[in-house]
Design a protein around this motif. Structure first.
Motif, PDB file in Angstrom:
ATOM      1  N   PHE A   1       2.665   1.005   2.925  1.00 24.52           N
ATOM      2  CA  PHE A   1       1.211   0.817   2.771  1.00 24.52           C
ATOM      3  C   PHE A   1       0.639   0.383   4.197  1.00 24.52           C
ATOM      4  O   PHE A   1      -0.437   1.133   4.669  1.00 24.52           O
ATOM      5  N   ARG A   2       1.295  -0.441   4.981  1.00 27.47           N
ATOM      6  CA  ARG A   2       0.950  -0.853   6.242  1.00 27.47           C
ATOM      7  C   ARG A   2       0.942   0.063   7.253  1.00 27.47           C
ATOM      8  O   ARG A   2      -0.207   0.174   7.999  1.00 27.47           O
ATOM      9  N   LYS A   3       1.797   0.935   7.203  1.00 31.82           N
ATOM     10  CA  LYS A   3       1.911   2.119   8.166  1.00 31.82           C
ATOM     11  C   LYS A   3       0.714   3.177   7.749  1.00 31.82           C
ATOM     12  O   LYS A   3       0.041   3.715   8.752  1.00 31.82           O
ATOM     13  N   ILE A   4       0.436   3.410   6.411  1.00 31.74           N
ATOM     14  CA  ILE A   4      -0.838   4.147   6.055  1.00 31.74           C
ATOM     15  C   ILE A   4      -2.007   3.599   6.727  1.00 31.74           C
ATOM     16  O   ILE A   4      -2.739   4.438   7.258  1.00 31.74           O
ATOM     17  N   TYR A   5      -2.476   2.387   6.331  1.00 34.35           N
ATOM     18  CA  TYR A   5      -3.581   1.756   6.862  1.00 34.35           C
ATOM     19  C   TYR A   5      -3.789   1.771   8.425  1.00 34.35           C
ATOM     20  O   TYR A   5      -4.742   1.869   8.975  1.00 34.35           O
ATOM     21  N   ASP A   6      -2.571   1.287   8.918  1.00 34.54           N
ATOM     22  CA  ASP A   6      -2.783   1.329  10.621  1.00 34.54           C
ATOM     23  C   ASP A   6      -2.859   2.568  11.114  1.00 34.54           C
ATOM     24  O   ASP A   6      -3.968   2.679  11.996  1.00 34.54           O
TER      25      ASP A   6
ATOM     26  N   GLY B   1     -15.839  12.298   0.910  1.00 32.35           N
ATOM     27  CA  GLY B   1     -14.834  12.559   0.186  1.00 32.35           C
ATOM     28  C   GLY B   1     -14.187  13.782   0.580  1.00 32.35           C
ATOM     29  O   GLY B   1     -12.617  13.716   0.436  1.00 32.35           O
ATOM     30  N   VAL B   2     -14.705  14.660   1.394  1.00 29.33           N
ATOM     31  CA  VAL B   2     -14.085  15.946   1.839  1.00 29.33           C
ATOM     32  C   VAL B   2     -13.153  15.462   2.971  1.00 29.33           C
ATOM     33  O   VAL B   2     -11.946  15.652   2.976  1.00 29.33           O
ATOM     34  N   VAL B   3     -13.470  14.550   3.804  1.00 32.25           N
ATOM     35  CA  VAL B   3     -12.583  14.266   5.040  1.00 32.25           C
ATOM     36  C   VAL B   3     -11.569  13.325   4.578  1.00 32.25           C
ATOM     37  O   VAL B   3     -10.534  13.171   5.209  1.00 32.25           O
ATOM     38  N   GLN B   4     -11.795  12.198   3.741  1.00 32.38           N
ATOM     39  CA  GLN B   4     -10.887  11.410   3.214  1.00 32.38           C
ATOM     40  C   GLN B   4      -9.629  12.124   2.645  1.00 32.38           C
ATOM     41  O   GLN B   4      -8.538  11.854   2.768  1.00 32.38           O
ATOM     42  N   SER B   5     -10.088  13.172   1.886  1.00 29.04           N
ATOM     43  CA  SER B   5      -9.005  13.832   1.021  1.00 29.04           C
ATOM     44  C   SER B   5      -8.184  14.672   2.191  1.00 29.04           C
ATOM     45  O   SER B   5      -6.888  14.728   2.233  1.00 29.04           O
ATOM     46  N   MET B   6      -9.051  15.298   3.151  1.00 27.47           N
ATOM     47  CA  MET B   6      -8.032  15.960   4.404  1.00 27.47           C
ATOM     48  C   MET B   6      -7.146  15.113   5.060  1.00 27.47           C
ATOM     49  O   MET B   6      -5.980  15.212   5.331  1.00 27.47           O
ATOM     50  N   GLU B   7      -7.800  13.750   5.222  1.00 24.85           N
ATOM     51  CA  GLU B   7      -6.956  12.767   5.784  1.00 24.85           C
ATOM     52  C   GLU B   7      -5.589  12.200   5.213  1.00 24.85           C
ATOM     53  O   GLU B   7      -4.627  11.964   5.834  1.00 24.85           O
TER      54      GLU B   7
ATOM     55  N   GLU C   1     -15.206   1.490   7.138  1.00 28.64           N
ATOM     56  CA  GLU C   1     -15.177   1.720   5.561  1.00 28.64           C
ATOM     57  C   GLU C   1     -14.675   3.096   5.138  1.00 28.64           C
ATOM     58  O   GLU C   1     -13.950   3.297   4.141  1.00 28.64           O
ATOM     59  N   LEU C   2     -14.973   4.116   5.906  1.00 27.54           N
ATOM     60  CA  LEU C   2     -14.684   5.562   5.516  1.00 27.54           C
ATOM     61  C   LEU C   2     -13.019   5.453   5.651  1.00 27.54           C
ATOM     62  O   LEU C   2     -12.222   6.119   4.668  1.00 27.54           O
ATOM     63  N   GLU C   3     -12.605   5.035   6.646  1.00 29.22           N
ATOM     64  CA  GLU C   3     -11.085   5.163   7.006  1.00 29.22           C
ATOM     65  C   GLU C   3     -10.361   4.134   5.990  1.00 29.22           C
ATOM     66  O   GLU C   3      -9.139   4.647   5.810  1.00 29.22           O
ATOM     67  N   LEU C   4     -10.952   3.084   5.808  1.00 25.44           N
ATOM     68  CA  LEU C   4     -10.164   2.186   4.515  1.00 25.44           C
ATOM     69  C   LEU C   4     -10.113   3.041   3.340  1.00 25.44           C
ATOM     70  O   LEU C   4      -8.974   3.145   2.811  1.00 25.44           O
ATOM     71  N   GLY C   5     -11.110   3.933   2.852  1.00 22.56           N
ATOM     72  CA  GLY C   5     -11.100   4.602   1.788  1.00 22.56           C
ATOM     73  C   GLY C   5      -9.920   5.660   1.779  1.00 22.56           C
ATOM     74  O   GLY C   5      -9.161   6.002   0.912  1.00 22.56           O
ATOM     75  N   ALA C   6      -9.975   6.511   3.142  1.00 20.09           N
ATOM     76  CA  ALA C   6      -8.812   7.342   3.065  1.00 20.09           C
ATOM     77  C   ALA C   6      -7.361   6.872   2.989  1.00 20.09           C
ATOM     78  O   ALA C   6      -6.583   7.445   2.373  1.00 20.09           O
ATOM     79  N   ALA C   7      -7.269   5.706   3.553  1.00 18.15           N
ATOM     80  CA  ALA C   7      -5.801   4.992   3.398  1.00 18.15           C
ATOM     81  C   ALA C   7      -5.366   4.532   2.013  1.00 18.15           C
ATOM     82  O   ALA C   7      -4.196   4.805   1.887  1.00 18.15           O
ATOM     83  N   THR C   8      -6.752   4.263   1.337  1.00 17.22           N
ATOM     84  CA  THR C   8      -6.518   3.635  -0.010  1.00 17.22           C
ATOM     85  C   THR C   8      -5.925   4.971  -0.846  1.00 17.22           C
ATOM     86  O   THR C   8      -4.975   4.808  -1.834  1.00 17.22           O
ATOM     87  N   MET C   9      -6.566   6.004  -0.829  1.00 21.79           N
ATOM     88  CA  MET C   9      -6.389   7.301  -1.507  1.00 21.79           C
ATOM     89  C   MET C   9      -4.802   7.598  -1.032  1.00 21.79           C
ATOM     90  O   MET C   9      -4.050   7.905  -1.991  1.00 21.79           O
TER      91      MET C   9
END
Length: 453
Positions: free
Chosen positions: A11-16, A281-287, A422-430
């Motif tokens: 998790f820490r690696k993903i969020y970082d 949602g598009v870019v978070q999913s790609m991320e 906020e956008l990047e936190l969402g991508a990491a959470t997914m």
């Protein structure tokens, strides 16, 4: 290292990686500011298909392809115009926008007296005698006392979707709908509508009016119910055109036949640039897929990103993807959609069996350091919903929704209103949830036992 510590470290690696070296915000910048609003069937929608496909190919995925889908094409035409006339020659302009799918007004516009109602069910109270020849003004607001803004939205969106079809049955000549917005402002919010089985010759024009102007019009009507409203729409419905879902895949290393999906919808309305709905949602999913590639994490199960076309006014992309999956007898085990804006992530809602949900809840502690606390049974997303069958678990990312409807389907759904962090936190959470599903798998539903219950 025990399994929980290993998951916490991942998790820490993903969020970082997302917060320090993310790509989602740059992708959204291009999608929003270089392409803009992406209404199905438009040139901009095709540009978005080509751009996202190229970006997925650059990630070095195992496979990237386009899935053809026929979509409706509706164009807005010249900007809409409306005014209220309280007495001959005394007028005030009001802010309106055509609802998606509306027919145009006659060339000279539509002008008539107005009757205010509080919802579709309210039409019967007035009947044809009072409605015929008038413009119906649907003025039921989103309830501000509901904490869930999506619940508030659901409580009045039927006015927008079916208001014209129902008012037409009573002889109305047009429909004006209060914007689905909790804030008082001058921005009209568009959105999809349907005429149902109404013949084309009997369809009446429909537009949304801003919340400020809805309040103004309602106030005037209490003093003068003989005032008239004029509005002109220049929209047009065209023949269906071909578009595409954009799909990228990392093939599973151990169970390639088990498919996990992350996605959002590539199309948007045309008033803004669709940054929250649903560029985010598009870019978070790609991320999600990029993060796994950057971290050299090889999923056990096949992971797909699906960028669906035509969620806004037809859901053709979601239905086509499910149709093809069924025809190929593909085994989807999990699908996660982000379609609630790019605001701070709070958690997820799940369409799952109780045993599956219990398993997912057991992972909740891993998310707490990231202030992710919302794990509830509920809806997932419109595009992934057609995949529901058997053991498949569906989920929706749930960001903080309090400001979402300030921007939803309006001209201010633009890039500057999306916060990078906020956008990047969402991508990491997914990505973190997908990681857990991939690593631990999901419980199988005991179908026989469920049927007995």
């Amino acid at each position: 290292m025990n399994p929980e510590e290993a998951d916490s470290l991942m998790f820490r690696k993903i969020y970082d990686m997302s917060l320090l070296n993310g790509k989602s915000y740059d992708w959204l910048d291009y999608l929003s500011n270089n392409i803009g609003g992406r209404l199905s069937g438009s040139y901009q929608a095709q540009q978005a298909v080509e751009y996202t496909k190229a970006q997925l190919e650059e990630l070095g995925l195992d496979k990237v392809w386009l899935q053809p889908v026929m979509v409706p094409k509706w164009t807005r035409g010249a900007k809409e115009f409306a005014y209220v006339e309280t007495s001959p020659g005394l007028t005030k302009n009001v802010n309106i926008t055509a609802l998606g799918g509306s027919v145009p007004t006659p060339a000279g516009g539509t002008k008539a007296r107005v009757i205010e109602v509080q919802g579709v069910e309210d039409l019967a109270r007035y009947g044809k005698e009072q409605i015929q020849g008038k413009i119906v003004f649907f003025n039921r607001p989103m309830r501000p006392d509901l904490i869930s803004t999506f619940e508030s939205y659901g409580g009045c969106v039927d006015q927008r979707y079916s208001g014209a079809a129902e008012a037409g049955k009573y002889g109305a000549v047009g429909v004006i709908v209060r914007s689905m917005n909790l804030r008082m402002d001058d921005l009209p919010h568009t959105g999809s509508m349907s005429y149902g089985e109404t013949p084309v010759s009997k369809r009446i024009p429909a537009a949304a009016i801003s919340t400020n102007d809805a309040a103004y019009l309602s106030g005037l009507l209490t003093m003068n119910n003989e005032l008239e409203l004029y509005f002109k729409l220049n929209c047009e419905q065209h023949a269906d055109v071909q578009s595409y879902n954009v799909i990228g895949e990392i093939t599973g290393s151990e169970h390639p036949e088990e498919i996990m999906v992350v996605g959002g919808h590539l199309d948007s309305w045309d008033l803004g640039d669709g940054s929250h709905d649903d560029g985010a949602g598009v870019v978070q999913s790609m991320e999600v897929l990029r993060l796994f590639k950057e971290l050299n994490y090889k999923p056990k199960r096949t992971l797909r990103v699906v960028l669906f076309m035509n969620e806004e006014n037809g859901l053709r992309g979601g239905n086509k993807y499910a149709e093809v999956a069924k025809s190929k007898n593909e085994n989807h085990i999990f699908a996660l959609e982000s379609d609630a804006g790019g605001f701070t992530p709070r958690g997820f809602s799940f369409d799952a069996d109780k045993a599956q949900f219990s398993q997912i809840q057991s992972w909740k502690e891993l998310f707490k350091p990231y202030l992710i606390h919302y794990f509830e049974m509920g809806g997932s997303g419109a595009d992934v919903a057609p995949l529901k069958k058997g053991d498949v678990v569906l989920a929706g990312l749930r960001p903080d929704s309090q400001r979402y409807f300030d921007h939803h389907h309006a001209a201010n759904d633009t890039f500057e209103h999306v916060n990078k962090r906020e956008l990047e936190l969402g991508a990491a959470t997914m990505a973190s949830l997908v990681y857990l599903i991939d690593k631990h798998g999901l419980k199988k539903i005991d179908t026989a036992k469920k049927e007995k219950l």
